[in-house]
Design an enzyme around this catalytic site. Structure first.
Site, PDB file in Angstrom:
ATOM      1  N   ASN A  91      40.594  34.830  48.030  1.00  0.00           N
ATOM      2  CA  ASN A  91      39.490  35.782  47.890  1.00  0.00           C
ATOM      3  C   ASN A  91      39.159  35.863  46.403  1.00  0.00           C
ATOM      4  O   ASN A  91      39.857  36.511  45.641  1.00  0.00           O
ATOM      5  CB  ASN A  91      39.913  37.151  48.440  1.00  0.00           C
ATOM      6  CG  ASN A  91      38.841  38.207  48.238  1.00  0.00           C
ATOM      7  OD1 ASN A  91      37.730  37.897  47.811  1.00  0.00           O
ATOM      8  ND2 ASN A  91      39.172  39.455  48.547  1.00  0.00           N
TER       9      ASN A  91
ATOM     10  N   LYS B  44      36.760  37.306  45.022  1.00  0.00           N
ATOM     11  CA  LYS B  44      36.119  38.580  44.661  1.00  0.00           C
ATOM     12  C   LYS B  44      34.883  38.319  43.793  1.00  0.00           C
ATOM     13  O   LYS B  44      34.195  37.325  44.022  1.00  0.00           O
ATOM     14  CB  LYS B  44      37.143  39.508  43.997  1.00  0.00           C
ATOM     15  CG  LYS B  44      38.388  39.681  44.892  1.00  0.00           C
ATOM     16  CD  LYS B  44      39.308  40.791  44.476  1.00  0.00           C
ATOM     17  CE  LYS B  44      40.496  40.865  45.456  1.00  0.00           C
ATOM     18  NZ  LYS B  44      41.435  41.940  45.148  1.00  0.00           N
TER      19      LYS B  44
ATOM     20  N   HIS C 165      37.496  44.638  53.602  1.00  0.00           N
ATOM     21  CA  HIS C 165      38.435  44.638  52.476  1.00  0.00           C
ATOM     22  C   HIS C 165      38.538  46.053  51.906  1.00  0.00           C
ATOM     23  O   HIS C 165      37.535  46.787  51.888  1.00  0.00           O
ATOM     24  CB  HIS C 165      37.965  43.657  51.399  1.00  0.00           C
ATOM     25  CG  HIS C 165      39.009  43.409  50.359  1.00  0.00           C
ATOM     26  ND1 HIS C 165      39.240  44.282  49.322  1.00  0.00           N
ATOM     27  CD2 HIS C 165      39.917  42.414  50.235  1.00  0.00           C
ATOM     28  CE1 HIS C 165      40.241  43.816  48.583  1.00  0.00           C
ATOM     29  NE2 HIS C 165      40.671  42.694  49.111  1.00  0.00           N
TER      30      HIS C 165
ATOM     31  N   GLU D 100      38.538  47.112  49.008  1.00  0.00           N
ATOM     32  CA  GLU D 100      37.583  47.398  47.930  1.00  0.00           C
ATOM     33  C   GLU D 100      36.220  47.772  48.505  1.00  0.00           C
ATOM     34  O   GLU D 100      35.490  48.584  47.929  1.00  0.00           O
ATOM     35  CB  GLU D 100      37.501  46.190  46.977  1.00  0.00           C
ATOM     36  CG  GLU D 100      38.762  46.091  46.121  1.00  0.00           C
ATOM     37  CD  GLU D 100      39.167  44.682  45.741  1.00  0.00           C
ATOM     38  OE1 GLU D 100      38.360  43.747  45.852  1.00  0.00           O
ATOM     39  OE2 GLU D 100      40.337  44.522  45.326  1.00  0.00           O
TER      40      GLU D 100
ATOM     41  N   GLU E 161      46.872  44.331  53.850  1.00  0.00           N
ATOM     42  CA  GLU E 161      46.833  44.437  52.395  1.00  0.00           C
ATOM     43  C   GLU E 161      47.098  45.883  51.983  1.00  0.00           C
ATOM     44  O   GLU E 161      46.171  46.705  51.972  1.00  0.00           O
ATOM     45  CB  GLU E 161      45.457  44.006  51.869  1.00  0.00           C
ATOM     46  CG  GLU E 161      45.078  42.581  52.209  1.00  0.00           C
ATOM     47  CD  GLU E 161      44.073  42.018  51.205  1.00  0.00           C
ATOM     48  OE1 GLU E 161      44.360  40.974  50.613  1.00  0.00           O
ATOM     49  OE2 GLU E 161      43.013  42.635  50.991  1.00  0.00           O
TER      50      GLU E 161
ATOM     51  N   GLY F 201      46.089  43.736  43.189  1.00  0.00           N
ATOM     52  CA  GLY F 201      45.722  43.624  41.783  1.00  0.00           C
ATOM     53  C   GLY F 201      46.613  44.411  40.844  1.00  0.00           C
ATOM     54  O   GLY F 201      46.306  44.567  39.660  1.00  0.00           O
TER      55      GLY F 201
ATOM     56  N   SER G 147      49.009  41.051  45.473  1.00  0.00           N
ATOM     57  CA  SER G 147      49.873  40.473  44.440  1.00  0.00           C
ATOM     58  C   SER G 147      50.767  39.361  44.967  1.00  0.00           C
ATOM     59  O   SER G 147      51.904  39.215  44.525  1.00  0.00           O
ATOM     60  CB  SER G 147      50.706  41.566  43.755  1.00  0.00           C
ATOM     61  OG  SER G 147      49.841  42.509  43.114  1.00  0.00           O
TER      62      SER G 147
END
Ligand code: 13P
Length: 249
Positions: free
Chosen positions: A9, A11, A95, A97, A167, A173, A213
């Site tokens: 991904n 992003k 996701h 985010e 996730e 991150g 991560s």
């Protein structure tokens, strides 16, 4: 046996030129045969450039989002048909985010999953708890709500063919990876839940990726867990070497 799936991904990273370069480096680094399914998920603007590079290779192409409507006055949105015409095989949906910054809800995730499946795209459906939710011992409840909502109204065959990415938001991150035990526990929980919602055979076929991560130095251990069938890689997918090290972990 479930086929392992590693997806990158990217992003909001990489210009068109940079994306083509990274895709080329991944393709060239994959000369050794692997049983692992590999998917690259660049931003919309890079899809056609990456599609051209991976054409004729086993590498798949995924988008990072889609809209549930077929077409029309939805400024800034992209449809399933557009993704297909750009060469996509997969699409990331829900996701964290997007849930956190762009108002994605369990309901919109479900609509998008249905649209993707109808178009023949393989959804990679993301679920996962925040740090506050984990600390409040709500991980199972949150993940159950997200999975139930995402799969609402789907047939068993549709569920068996999609991918769920677990996730944990606190691991994305941050460099803080879930322990193998923490990850395996939630993966097993998701598989058991799908067993209840659908059937044991659907649960056995379903692929569940871990994301948060994942790096070359922790991928092997995570991927060795019984219910971890792959990875959804953020930061480490932006570099061909580290992404390939995870693919071959
Ligand atoms: P990182 O690998 O950068 O933690 O990101 C994970 C992720 O969000 C993949 O979708």
């Amino acid at each position: 046996m479930r086929k392992r799936i590693i997806a990158g991904n990217w992003k909001m990273n990489k210009s068109v030129t940079e994306a083509a370069e990274l895709a080329r480096a991944v393709v060239e680094g994959m000369k050794t045969a692997t049983e692992t399914e590999v998917v690259l998920c660049p931003p919309f603007t890079d899809l056609t450039a990456v599609a051209a590079v991976i054409q004729g290779t086993p590498v798949g192409l995924g988008a990072q989002n889609l809209h549930w409507e077929e077409k029309g006055a939805y400024t800034g949105e992209v449809s399933a048909a557009m993704l297909l015409s750009a060469g996509c095989t997969h699409v990331i949906i829900g996701h964290s985010e997007r849930r956190q910054y762009f108002g994605e809800t369990d309901e919109s995730v479900n609509r998008k999953v249905k649209t993707a499946l109808k178009a023949g795209l393989i959804p990679i459906v993301c679920v996962g708890e925040t740090l506050a939710e984990r600390q409040a011992d709500e991980t199972a409840a949150v993940v159950e709500r997200q999975v139930r909502a995402a799969l609402e109204g789907l047939t068993d065959a549709q569920v068996a063919g999609l991918v769920i990415a677990y996730e944990p938001v606190w691991a994305i991150g941050t460099g803080v990876v879930a322990t193998t035990e923490q990850a395996q526990e939630v993966h097993a929980f998701i598989r058991a839940l799908v067993g209840k919602l659908c059937s044991e055979s659907v649960a056995a076929a379903l692929r569940i990726q871990y994301g948060g991560s994942m790096k070359p130095d922790n991928a092997g251990q995570l991927l060795a867990q019984k219910d971890i069938d792959g990875g959804l890689i953020g930061g480490a997918s932006l570099d061909a070497r580290s992404f390939l090290d995870i693919v071959y972990a």
